[in-house]
Motif scaffolding. Structure first.
Motif, PDB file in Angstrom:
ATOM      1  N   LYS A 178      13.002   4.434  10.534  1.00  0.00           N
ATOM      2  CA  LYS A 178      12.845   4.701   9.097  1.00  0.00           C
ATOM      3  C   LYS A 178      11.466   5.277   8.790  1.00  0.00           C
ATOM      4  N   ARG A 179      10.444   4.703   9.395  1.00  0.00           N
ATOM      5  CA  ARG A 179       9.084   5.168   9.137  1.00  0.00           C
ATOM      6  C   ARG A 179       8.891   6.609   9.612  1.00  0.00           C
ATOM      7  N   ASP A 202      10.775   8.968   7.260  1.00  0.00           N
ATOM      8  CA  ASP A 202      10.039   9.078   5.988  1.00  0.00           C
ATOM      9  C   ASP A 202       8.851  10.024   6.135  1.00  0.00           C
ATOM     10  N   ARG A 262       9.553  13.571   5.485  1.00  0.00           N
ATOM     11  CA  ARG A 262      10.134  13.812   4.172  1.00  0.00           C
ATOM     12  C   ARG A 262      11.653  13.794   4.235  1.00  0.00           C
ATOM     13  N   GLN A 318      15.476  11.391   4.780  1.00  0.00           N
ATOM     14  CA  GLN A 318      16.128  10.134   4.402  1.00  0.00           C
ATOM     15  C   GLN A 318      17.167   9.795   5.462  1.00  0.00           C
ATOM     16  N   PRO A 341       3.403   6.301  -3.400  1.00  0.00           N
ATOM     17  CA  PRO A 341       4.847   6.549  -3.423  1.00  0.00           C
ATOM     18  C   PRO A 341       5.185   7.757  -4.277  1.00  0.00           C
ATOM     19  N   GLY A 342       6.205   8.496  -3.868  1.00  0.00           N
ATOM     20  CA  GLY A 342       6.667   9.612  -4.671  1.00  0.00           C
ATOM     21  C   GLY A 342       5.952  10.919  -4.424  1.00  0.00           C
ATOM     22  N   ASP A 363       8.069  13.748  -3.638  1.00  0.00           N
ATOM     23  CA  ASP A 363       9.053  13.233  -2.683  1.00  0.00           C
ATOM     24  C   ASP A 363      10.127  12.531  -3.515  1.00  0.00           C
ATOM     25  N   SER A 393      11.660   8.985  -2.524  1.00  0.00           N
ATOM     26  CA  SER A 393      10.648   7.940  -2.633  1.00  0.00           C
ATOM     27  C   SER A 393      10.318   7.655  -4.095  1.00  0.00           C
ATOM     28  N   HIS A 406      10.993   4.121  -5.835  1.00  0.00           N
ATOM     29  CA  HIS A 406       9.867   3.367  -6.381  1.00  0.00           C
ATOM     30  C   HIS A 406      10.123   2.995  -7.841  1.00  0.00           C
TER      31      HIS A 406
END
Length: 749
Positions: A566-567, A570, A573, A575, A703-704, A721, A724, A728
């Motif tokens: 997942k990291r 992310d 960019r 999913q 975030p975002g 993003d 994200s 958030h």
């Protein structure tokens, strides 16, 4: 005039090219071996595996990589026995060859690290053990099998092993021009035995006024001794020279007729040339088989035509290596014609260039700066309001966009090569687990940025191993549930709306919803009374340290891996989404942007800050719905768009921007993995080519925000993003709701 430094650079570049090509050949070799497990009788695959091993051995010999040459020769000999039909392809043979492939890779890594001159004793021991294993598979038939090398005729099969061979070699004019180094082949020959004498013949070299530095006029007469090399092995040394030389090999006990034919072939009716060649042979210690005749008589005997002598003695004429090459497709099946035999085609034989990745990255950076400069020129043109200036700026903009697309396409590579690596992984892991699993690959020609291909390989490895260990059941369990004993693991890739989608799916047991939820409640990740959808439950497996495995294995069960997946995704960019059906299987879907360098964006402003939304996610722009105009402090809410209730996020609230809200705002409707979402912004500025710049360490946690870009005006804009940002906002409202504050409330237009 070249210097020693120039020579070293050329050699280093050639060595790097050899190692890169060897990596590709090892990959091809592995794919062939895996293909043989499916169809053991596929002659073309067997030939392809042999050619890959032979090319690695031959090229390694040119660079003096003796450890690679020695071990790969063992592999090549075993494959030649398979090609000749003396060995059947079975699981022990494939397993031994796959281990040998790994050993070849380790030996090449030693060359890459510059340690080939000081071999590792441990690696040497592995080479000896694997070599012994390969010879055991060969049994006692190995020497006989070597006689069946490609092109070896009846005379070759009967040729003796041991003694001194005469190798007569004349290079053709284009040899140097085609990248061949005569001395490298002679050095490689020395790995099979002892080169006792080398005579370099330069009588064909013209005067300086007629000399072309790219032409090769050299010839060689070699005396070669070996205890175990036969004609086939010697011919293989010069296999890549077939089109660029005239080569004749005489065995240690070659009769007089063959020496007659060779002398006439080399000298014709030139008495002086015959005398020089006879003197060269005599200096090399050749005892001509002339039934004891003195040299003068030998010269007279050699005046007779070779075919007359051959007819009188019943001996066959001297075999020549170029005459045995009846099938060029077998020799260079995948190589295009290098030349038409004349100098006038020197400029037409190059179709591909190897370019340094650093140079390509630099080009992408320059294109990015050109995009920014082009945007600045357009802004100036708009301020000046000059039609001619605007037209010129637009033309520049179009050319820059075309150059951008062309530059980015240089970095686009098919993902199929990455997918192909997992054939070996699936084979080894499934056998280690005692499972029978079939790998299906589709969409291998789907392209994405090379840097992303390298970055996605690790997450894919985790997902594949997880599917094999946790997802797919054993053959016994599958039969109990009415499934085929053989499991299915599929890798698929395709493009969708400016994104690349990669799917890892299996037909296993699916994700255990109740066990995942119970584990999450036990660890305090969720509350027992919190309602959750299947998608939300599935996402819990990406929590750090989360695992439902009942026991720890070498593959999994420690709670690490999925959070890393997942990291990593992310950071690209991207999913990842999960779809799982109990008892039917699981699909992990990864969605990534095609490139990380330059994107098409949609420019907006909120207050004094510019924000860029990736254009592939933009659906439409609408006037702000009345229900979203109330400034009641909400971060987000819902609105009705043509009968469809959609959520929205107020970017001014999301990024805590103070200041007076403008009287008129706009809504940008975007697409996210969870559906369409509205973004409430102050102004819409339109499409904008965006050069994505990474955020510094201080801001990476925000975030975002996916990154930043520089506008033509010199101002900095933030790239959103979307997943994200929406996630958030949802988390923030969930926290407010738990505290009793106003949360997400539906509102109608």
């Amino acid at each position: 005039m070249t210097t020693r430094h120039d020579d070293d650079e050329i050699l280093a570049a050639a060595r790097a090219g050899f190692l890169e090509e060897a990596d590709e050949l090892l990959s091809q070799f592995e794919q062939c071996l895996l293909g043989l497990e499916t169809d053991p009788h596929d002659a073309e695959v067997i030939n392809a595996a042999f050619r890959a091993a032979h090319t690695i051995k031959g090229t390694a010999g040119l660079f003096g990589c003796d450890a690679v040459v020695g071990f790969t020769h063992e592999v090549e000999t075993l494959l030649e026995a398979v090609r000749a039909g003396h060995l059947a392809v079975d699981e022990p043979l494939i397993a031994a060859l796959l281990q040998s492939r790994d050993q070849m890779e380790r030996l090449l890594d030693e060359v890459r690290a510059g340690r080939s001159d000081t071999p590792d004793p441990e690696l040497d021991a592995i080479s000896r053990d694997l070599g012994a294993q390969l010879r055991t598979l060969l049994g006692l038939e190995a020497p006989a099998q070597q006689a069946h090398a490609p092109g070896a005729g009846t005379a070759a099969a009967a040729a003796p092993v041991g003694g001194s061979w005469q190798i007569s070699l004349r290079f053709r004019l284009d040899a140097l021009r085609n990248g061949l180094d005569p001395l490298s082949f002679i050095r490689y020959l020395a790995t099979l035995g002892t080169v006792e004498h080398v005579a370099t013949l330069d009588e064909r070299v013209p005067g300086l006024d007629a000399l072309d530095a790219e032409d090769c006029h050299l010839g060689f007469e070699l005396r070669f001794a070996s205890d175990d090399a036969d004609r086939a092995m010697i011919e293989q040394v010069f296999e890549f020279l077939i089109d660029d030389c005239d080569l004749t090999i005489l065995e240690p006990d070659a009769p007089a007729a063959r020496w007659d034919a060779l002398l006439r072939q080399r000298c014709g009716d030139d008495d002086a040339a015959r005398a020089r060649l006879l003197a060269t042979w005599a200096a090399q210690g050749v005892a001509l088989p002339m039934r004891g005749a003195p040299a003068a008589a030998a010269g007279a005997a050699l005046e007779r035509p070779a075919n007359v002598e051959a007819a009188a003695t019943g001996e066959p004429p001297a075999p020549q290596i170029e005459r045995r090459a009846a099938d060029p497709a077998e020799r260079r099946r995948n190589e295009p014609e290098r030349r038409a035999g004349s100098k006038d085609r020197r400029g037409d034989d190059t179709r591909f260039l190897r370019v340094s990745a650093d140079k390509l990255d630099r080009l992408i950076d320059l294109i990015g700066e050109l995009v920014i400069a082009g945007s600045g020129a357009q802004l100036v043109a708009q301020r000046e309001a000059s039609p001619a200036f605007l037209e010129a700026a637009q033309r520049i903009h179009d050319l820059v966009q075309e150059a951008r697309d062309g530059a980015l396409s240089l970095r686009m590579v098919p993902i199929g090569e990455t997918f192909a690596r997992f054939q070996r992984v699936v084979r080894d892991v499934s056998k280690g687990l005692g499972k029978d699993v079939e790998l299906e690959i589709t969409g291998g020609d789907t392209e994405l940025d090379k840097s992303m291909v390298e970055a996605i390989a690790d997450p894919l490895m985790h997902l594949v191993r997880n599917s094999l260990d946790h997802g797919i059941e054993s053959a016994e369990d599958r039969q109990l549930t009415g499934k085929s004993p053989r499991g299915r693991l599929a890798l698929n890739a395709y493009h969708e709306s400016g994104l690349i989608v990669i799917e890892v799916s299996d037909d296993g047991r699916g994700l255990p919803r109740e066990r995942i939820l119970a584990k999450a409640i036990e660890r305090g990740l969720v509350s027992a009374d919190q309602p959750m959808t299947d998608a939300e439950v599935n996402q819990l497996i990406f929590a750090p340290g989360f695992s439902t495995a009942e026991k720890v294995t070498d593959l999994s069960g420690r709670g690490v891996g999925m959070d890393v997946v997942k990291r990593n995704i992310d950071s690209l960019r991207g999913q990842i989404h999960i779809a799982s059906t109990p008892g039917a299987g699981t699909t992990m879907q990864i969605r990534l942007p095609l490139t990380l360098a330059i994107i098409d964006g949609f420019l907006t402003t909120v207050g004094e800050v510019h924000y860029v939304v990736p254009l592939e996610g933009v659906v439409e722009c609408i006037e702000t719905p009345p229900a979203c105009k109330a400034d009641d402090g909400r971060l987000s809410g819902c609105f009705d768009l043509r009968g469809e209730v959609l959520p929205y996020v107020d970017l001014r609230r999301a990024f805590r921007q103070d200041g007076e809200r403008p009287a008129r705002q706009s809504m940008l409707l975007v697409r996210t993995p969870t559906g369409k979402v509205g973004l409430l912004v102050d102004r819409l500025l339109g499409e904008h080519q965006t050069v994505l710049k990474p955020l510094g360490r201080v801001f990476q946690h925000l975030p975002g925000i996916a990154g930043s870009t520089v506008l033509g005006s010199g101002e900095v804009a933030l790239v959103l993003d979307l997943p994200s940002l929406v996630g958030h906002a949802a988390i923030s409202h969930a926290a407010l709701r738990r505290q009793g504050h106003a949360g997400l409330r539906p509102a109608t237009a």
